[in-house]
Design a protein around this motif. Structure first.
Motif, PDB file in Angstrom:
ATOM      1  N   ARG A   1       2.063  -6.965  10.374  1.00 15.86           N
ATOM      2  CA  ARG A   1       2.212  -5.597  10.916  1.00 15.86           C
ATOM      3  C   ARG A   1       3.628  -5.088  10.660  1.00 15.86           C
ATOM      4  O   ARG A   1       3.828  -3.929  10.299  1.00 15.86           O
ATOM      5  CB  ARG A   1       1.910  -5.588  12.427  1.00 15.86           C
TER       6      ARG A   1
ATOM      7  N   HIS B   1       4.054  -3.729   7.253  1.00 16.33           N
ATOM      8  CA  HIS B   1       3.519  -2.376   7.059  1.00 16.33           C
ATOM      9  C   HIS B   1       4.431  -1.310   7.647  1.00 16.33           C
ATOM     10  O   HIS B   1       4.596  -0.241   7.071  1.00 16.33           O
ATOM     11  CB  HIS B   1       2.087  -2.297   7.588  1.00 16.33           C
ATOM     12  N   GLU B   2       5.070  -1.652   8.761  1.00 16.83           N
ATOM     13  CA  GLU B   2       6.043  -0.695   9.341  1.00 16.83           C
ATOM     14  C   GLU B   2       7.176  -0.441   8.363  1.00 16.83           C
ATOM     15  O   GLU B   2       7.616   0.690   8.182  1.00 16.83           O
ATOM     16  CB  GLU B   2       6.647  -1.276  10.624  1.00 16.83           C
TER      17      GLU B   2
ATOM     18  N   ARG C   1       7.100  -0.775   5.116  1.00  9.62           N
ATOM     19  CA  ARG C   1       6.566  -0.012   3.974  1.00  9.62           C
ATOM     20  C   ARG C   1       6.488   1.476   4.304  1.00  9.62           C
ATOM     21  O   ARG C   1       6.835   2.317   3.487  1.00  9.62           O
ATOM     22  CB  ARG C   1       5.178  -0.518   3.593  1.00  9.62           C
ATOM     23  N   GLU C   2       6.043   1.769   5.522  1.00  9.82           N
ATOM     24  CA  GLU C   2       5.949   3.185   5.923  1.00  9.82           C
ATOM     25  C   GLU C   2       7.337   3.816   5.955  1.00  9.82           C
ATOM     26  O   GLU C   2       7.547   4.932   5.490  1.00  9.82           O
ATOM     27  CB  GLU C   2       5.296   3.311   7.303  1.00  9.82           C
ATOM     28  N   PHE C   3       8.297   3.075   6.501  1.00  5.27           N
ATOM     29  CA  PHE C   3       9.679   3.573   6.571  1.00  5.27           C
ATOM     30  C   PHE C   3      10.199   3.844   5.159  1.00  5.27           C
ATOM     31  O   PHE C   3      10.770   4.914   4.883  1.00  5.27           O
ATOM     32  CB  PHE C   3      10.542   2.511   7.270  1.00  5.27           C
TER      33      PHE C   3
ATOM     34  N   ALA D   1       8.497   4.373   2.402  1.00  5.81           N
ATOM     35  CA  ALA D   1       7.773   5.477   1.760  1.00  5.81           C
ATOM     36  C   ALA D   1       8.371   6.810   2.204  1.00  5.81           C
ATOM     37  O   ALA D   1       8.466   7.761   1.425  1.00  5.81           O
ATOM     38  CB  ALA D   1       6.297   5.402   2.101  1.00  5.81           C
ATOM     39  N   ALA D   2       8.801   6.877   3.468  1.00  5.61           N
ATOM     40  CA  ALA D   2       9.367   8.129   3.975  1.00  5.61           C
ATOM     41  C   ALA D   2      10.819   8.310   3.495  1.00  5.61           C
ATOM     42  O   ALA D   2      11.279   9.436   3.309  1.00  5.61           O
ATOM     43  CB  ALA D   2       9.324   8.133   5.502  1.00  5.61           C
TER      44      ALA D   2
ATOM     45  N   ARG E   1      16.599   1.422  12.925  1.00 10.10           N
ATOM     46  CA  ARG E   1      15.243   0.888  13.125  1.00 10.10           C
ATOM     47  C   ARG E   1      15.260  -0.585  13.558  1.00 10.10           C
ATOM     48  O   ARG E   1      14.221  -1.199  13.731  1.00 10.10           O
ATOM     49  CB  ARG E   1      14.429   1.002  11.825  1.00 10.10           C
TER      50      ARG E   1
ATOM     51  N   GLU F   1      10.381  -6.706   1.651  1.00 12.14           N
ATOM     52  CA  GLU F   1       9.958  -5.323   1.398  1.00 12.14           C
ATOM     53  C   GLU F   1      11.106  -4.488   0.837  1.00 12.14           C
ATOM     54  O   GLU F   1      10.914  -3.689  -0.078  1.00 12.14           O
ATOM     55  CB  GLU F   1       9.427  -4.690   2.692  1.00 12.14           C
TER      56      GLU F   1
END
Ligand SMILES: Cc1cc2nc3c(=O)[nH]c(=O)nc-3n(C[C@H](O)[C@H](O)[C@H](O)COP(=O)(O)OP(=O)(O)OC[C@H]3O[C@@H](n4cnc5c(N)ncnc54)[C@H](O)[C@@H]3O)c2cc1C
Length: 379
Positions: free
Chosen positions: A14, A17-18, A20-22, A24-25, A52, A79
């Motif tokens: 999990r 994925h957090e 990765r989202e960060f 991507a933004a 973060r 990541e």
């Protein structure tokens, strides 16, 4: 030697994925990934990452860190490196200086430096190598002489990555002559802006400024900036080097290149290119499992120095192999100013990849460490 197979837990997945989202933004779609040197030096990115909680993750919470496990840190770092994120500003402080301060620093040093490192505000370089002391680190000649209230340092350090951008570096120096070269060495925390200290660029093959020569001319270092014990520098620096080996930075330097190759040529793959990418991916996965096993054993409190040396040896040779294989199967001239991302990254990789097996200890030296460890000949 232990490389126990391990899987990531659902919570660790999990976290991935957090991140990765960060990313991507944070990173624009045309972002040019960093190759091999921990990405670019971008203080703002380091601060946002720290906000973060992903800088100084493994620093205990009482010093402002995240109190995370080595595997949680592994997931985040993997990541960041896979994306080629610009992490150079906090990289050495986070990876190496923080655990060294935790292991050997005074309480006062921990309370002052660690919260700043975890906030992405305090950046360190490494002050080990000298013109005649790289692999043979025990022959360092930079000398610190005791004076009232501190030490006067004279000598020269070389290949000091990002010294022109960072705040401090931990300097390995001779504080007393000794018959055994491993005695009489100490580590000092030196302000890179101290009077008497001169930082001059050593330009890279492509003209880039990454390395420096640092000359000390009677640089005063106060007593409270001695790191650990006077005379215990050899033991401390060799423990510190373990943090520099085995991590994802030893096999992911060229991941952005591999990704760009697949993105640009994936639709027109012939069997040769498909096989090359398949082999590179399978090998990457295997090395990653070894590196993850080291992180898991660190989590259990072990000190896997031999395993770490082997992962660095295998990982950095793999990185160089990927550059050569992709260069071969791409079958085109390399233009550093070319239109495509792959072409530009390949040009950079061809020029920087020879250094992958040098930084952090050369292949020959790592094999020597592994051989001594495995045969029980290690001191
Ligand atoms: C990208 C990069 C970043 C770096 N950043 C830093 C930094 O920030 N701070 C810092 O202090 N240093 C840094 N270094 C320096 C790095 O740690 C040294 O280059 C490395 O330790 C090798 O030392 P050397 O260059 O003096 O080579 P040498 O020690 O002169 O080695 C030359 C050759 O001899 C071989 N050799 C040497 N001794 C033995 C032996 N006992 N047995 C077998 N073979 C041997 C080596 O493997 C190598 O092939 C960096 C280097 C690179 C490439």
């Amino acid at each position: 030697m232990i490389f126990a197979p391990t899987e990531l837990t659902p919570a660790e997945e999990r976290l991935r994925h957090e991140v990765r989202e960060f990313l991507a933004a944070e990173l624009p779609p045309d972002f040019r990934p960093g190759l091999g040197l921990g990405g670019r030096h971008d203080p703002e990115f380091s601060r946002r990452l720290a906000a973060r909680g992903w800088v100084g993750m493994a620093i205990p919470t009482r010093y402002g860190g995240g109190g995370a496990t080595p595997v949680e840190r592994f997931v985040v770092v993997e990541e960041l490196l896979a994306a080629g994120a610009p992490i150079l500003a906090h990289w050495v402080a986070e990876r190496q200086t923080a655990p060294t301060l935790l292991a050997f620093g005074t309480q006062e040093q921990r309370e002052w430096f660690l919260p700043r490192i975890a906030a992405g505000e305090c950046w360190f370089s490494l002050g080990m190598s000298e013109p005649d002391a790289g692999s043979d680190l025990a022959s360092v000649r930079t000398a610190a002489t005791k004076v009232d209230g501190g030490w006067l340092v004279n000598g020269t350090k070389i290949w000091t990555s990002a010294a022109h951008l960072n705040h401090f570096f931990v300097v390995l120096c001779r504080t007393s002559p000794a018959e055994d070269r491993h005695q009489g060495l100490s580590q000092l925390i030196v302000d890179l802006h101290a009077p008497g200290l001169k930082v001059s660029p050593i330009h890279y093959l492509d003209g880039g400024h990454h390395f420096n020569e640092v000359v000390f001319d009677d640089v005063f270092v106060p007593d409270d900036r001695v790191l650990g014990e006077v005379g215990a520098g050899w033991h401390q620096v060799t423990s510190e080097l373990a943090y520099e080996r085995s991590g994802p930075d030893r096999y992911l330097s060229v991941f952005g290149l591999l990704k760009a190759f697949v993105a640009e040529f994936g639709d027109s793959f012939d069997d040769v290119r498909r096989a090359a990418v398949g082999r590179a991916s399978a090998k990457l996965w295997t090395i990653r499992q070894l590196s993850l096993a080291v992180a898991r054993s660190l989590e259990r409190g072990a000190a896997p120095a031999v395993e770490a040396a082997l992962v660095k040896d295998i990982g950095t040779l793999y990185e160089q192999e990927v550059v050569e294989v992709l260069r071969h199967v791409a079958g085109q001239e390399i233009d550093p100013g070319g239109a495509g991302m792959f072409e530009r990254l390949l040009a950079e990789a061809v020029q920087t990849a020879p250094a992958f097996t040098l930084r952090g200890g050369t292949t020959e030296v790592l094999r020597s460490i592994a051989a001594k460890g495995l045969t029980g000949a290690r001191r």
